[in-house]
Design an enzyme around this catalytic site. Sequence first.
Site, PDB file in Angstrom:
ATOM      1  N   PHE A   1     -14.223   3.364   3.004  1.00 10.43           N
ATOM      2  CA  PHE A   1     -13.171   2.551   2.399  1.00 10.43           C
ATOM      3  C   PHE A   1     -12.648   3.254   1.156  1.00 10.43           C
ATOM      4  O   PHE A   1     -13.392   3.512   0.205  1.00 10.43           O
ATOM      5  CB  PHE A   1     -13.684   1.148   2.055  1.00 10.43           C
ATOM      6  CG  PHE A   1     -12.552   0.212   1.749  1.00 10.43           C
ATOM      7  CD1 PHE A   1     -11.835  -0.401   2.774  1.00 10.43           C
ATOM      8  CD2 PHE A   1     -12.169  -0.039   0.436  1.00 10.43           C
ATOM      9  CE1 PHE A   1     -10.762  -1.236   2.504  1.00 10.43           C
ATOM     10  CE2 PHE A   1     -11.102  -0.881   0.147  1.00 10.43           C
ATOM     11  CZ  PHE A   1     -10.404  -1.485   1.183  1.00 10.43           C
ATOM     12  N   VAL A   2     -11.366   3.585   1.182  1.00  5.89           N
ATOM     13  CA  VAL A   2     -10.786   4.388   0.101  1.00  5.89           C
ATOM     14  C   VAL A   2      -9.779   3.581  -0.721  1.00  5.89           C
ATOM     15  O   VAL A   2      -9.168   2.634  -0.224  1.00  5.89           O
ATOM     16  CB  VAL A   2     -10.105   5.662   0.654  1.00  5.89           C
ATOM     17  CG1 VAL A   2     -11.120   6.556   1.347  1.00  5.89           C
ATOM     18  CG2 VAL A   2      -8.963   5.321   1.607  1.00  5.89           C
TER      19      VAL A   2
ATOM     20  N   ASP B   1      -5.968   2.473  10.373  1.00  3.57           N
ATOM     21  CA  ASP B   1      -7.415   2.292  10.530  1.00  3.57           C
ATOM     22  C   ASP B   1      -7.662   1.865  11.982  1.00  3.57           C
ATOM     23  O   ASP B   1      -7.708   2.698  12.873  1.00  3.57           O
ATOM     24  CB  ASP B   1      -7.827   1.235   9.497  1.00  3.57           C
ATOM     25  CG  ASP B   1      -9.321   1.002   9.423  1.00  3.57           C
ATOM     26  OD1 ASP B   1     -10.078   1.860   9.885  1.00  3.57           O
ATOM     27  OD2 ASP B   1      -9.729  -0.040   8.882  1.00  3.57           O
TER      28      ASP B   1
ATOM     29  N   GLY C   1       0.785  -1.243   0.000  1.00  4.55           N
ATOM     30  CA  GLY C   1       0.000   0.000   0.000  1.00  4.55           C
ATOM     31  C   GLY C   1       0.809   1.281   0.000  1.00  4.55           C
ATOM     32  O   GLY C   1       0.368   2.291  -0.553  1.00  4.55           O
TER      33      GLY C   1
ATOM     34  N   ASP D   1      -5.584  -0.406  -2.327  1.00  2.00           N
ATOM     35  CA  ASP D   1      -6.310  -1.319  -3.215  1.00  2.00           C
ATOM     36  C   ASP D   1      -7.634  -1.784  -2.634  1.00  2.00           C
ATOM     37  O   ASP D   1      -7.896  -1.647  -1.438  1.00  2.00           O
ATOM     38  CB  ASP D   1      -5.468  -2.576  -3.456  1.00  2.00           C
ATOM     39  CG  ASP D   1      -5.492  -3.519  -2.261  1.00  2.00           C
ATOM     40  OD1 ASP D   1      -5.238  -3.047  -1.131  1.00  2.00           O
ATOM     41  OD2 ASP D   1      -5.795  -4.713  -2.438  1.00  2.00           O
TER      42      ASP D   1
HETATM   43  P1  5GP Z   1      -5.383  -1.453  10.507  1.00  4.11           P
HETATM   44  O1  5GP Z   1      -4.570  -2.605  11.002  1.00  4.11           O
HETATM   45  O2  5GP Z   1      -4.925  -0.112  10.983  1.00  4.11           O
HETATM   46  O3  5GP Z   1      -6.850  -1.669  10.766  1.00  4.11           O
HETATM   47  O4  5GP Z   1      -5.316  -1.493   8.954  1.00  4.11           O
HETATM   48  C1  5GP Z   1      -4.234  -1.087   8.236  1.00  4.11           C
HETATM   49  C2  5GP Z   1      -4.277  -1.664   6.860  1.00  4.11           C
HETATM   50  O5  5GP Z   1      -5.598  -1.958   6.430  1.00  4.11           O
HETATM   51  C3  5GP Z   1      -3.744  -0.684   5.867  1.00  4.11           C
HETATM   52  O6  5GP Z   1      -2.368  -0.836   5.707  1.00  4.11           O
HETATM   53  C4  5GP Z   1      -4.512  -1.046   4.619  1.00  4.11           C
HETATM   54  O7  5GP Z   1      -3.844  -2.074   3.926  1.00  4.11           O
HETATM   55  C5  5GP Z   1      -5.823  -1.572   5.116  1.00  4.11           C
HETATM   56  N1  5GP Z   1      -6.890  -0.538   5.083  1.00  4.11           N
HETATM   57  C6  5GP Z   1      -7.486   0.055   6.133  1.00  4.11           C
HETATM   58  N2  5GP Z   1      -8.409   0.949   5.727  1.00  4.11           N
HETATM   59  C7  5GP Z   1      -8.384   0.914   4.382  1.00  4.11           C
HETATM   60  C8  5GP Z   1      -9.092   1.639   3.360  1.00  4.11           C
HETATM   61  O8  5GP Z   1      -9.958   2.502   3.591  1.00  4.11           O
HETATM   62  N3  5GP Z   1      -8.762   1.325   2.084  1.00  4.11           N
HETATM   63  C9  5GP Z   1      -7.827   0.401   1.757  1.00  4.11           C
HETATM   64  N4  5GP Z   1      -7.608   0.189   0.465  1.00  4.11           N
HETATM   65  N5  5GP Z   1      -7.134  -0.297   2.674  1.00  4.11           N
HETATM   66  C10 5GP Z   1      -7.410  -0.033   3.974  1.00  4.11           C
END
Ligand code: 5GP
Length: 186
Positions: free
Chosen positions: A157-158, A108, A49, A164
């Site tokens: 969700f972006v 996130d 990402g 991706d």
């Molecule tokens: P976390 O562990 O903080 O919940 O998630 C981190 C990972 O989740 C990010 O590195 C990404 O790969 C994915 N992610 C979280 N939110 C989004 C989103 O809105 N869009 C996308 N494409 N990936 C996300």
Amino acid sequence: MADFSAMEKDLSSILFNEKQIETRVRELGELISRDYSGKNPVVIGILKGSLIFMSDLIRRLTIPLNIDYVAVSSYGRSTDSSGVVRIVKDLDEPIEGRHVLVVEDIVDTGLTLRYLLDNLQSRGPLSVAVCVLLDKPSRRKVDIKPDYCGFEIPDEFVVGYGLDYAENYRNMPFIGILDRSVYEGK
Ligand code: 5GP
């Protein structure tokens, strides 16, 4: 102007266009260059990402630095975090005694970063800081605050600019909200 309509049609809206991203990346670059002057940091990108953000950001860093990458397991096809994190490609070089700057696309729940930061800390770096392009603070499950952040965004969700859905949309040079119709019911 390049025509991205084949992917753009799946977005409900565009959050940040190329110009806005470029401006913010330049600002982050200036800030980080100042803070890391004389520190010769190793900048660690989290694949896949952060790929595009990382490559733009390091070209705005005016200080000597090294780069390295880790790859972690991701959501797969889902849009919700499982909380399960696995390193699938580790760093090439040790970070002991180094200043480390981790570059991530989005934080996130914070679970991915928490796991990675704990892992990196255990290797004896001089410091570890985090630069994220996007932050969704409303979704946080663990207490983590990035040291540098491009933009705070709402709970949507972006995709685009490296981010991706099911490995698609990474190559769009802007960031948009993926229309729910694309993933609902899957
Ligand atoms: P976390 O562990 O903080 O919940 O998630 C981190 C990972 O989740 C990010 O590195 C990404 O790969 C994915 N992610 C979280 N939110 C989004 C989103 O809105 N869009 C996308 N494409 N990936 C996300």
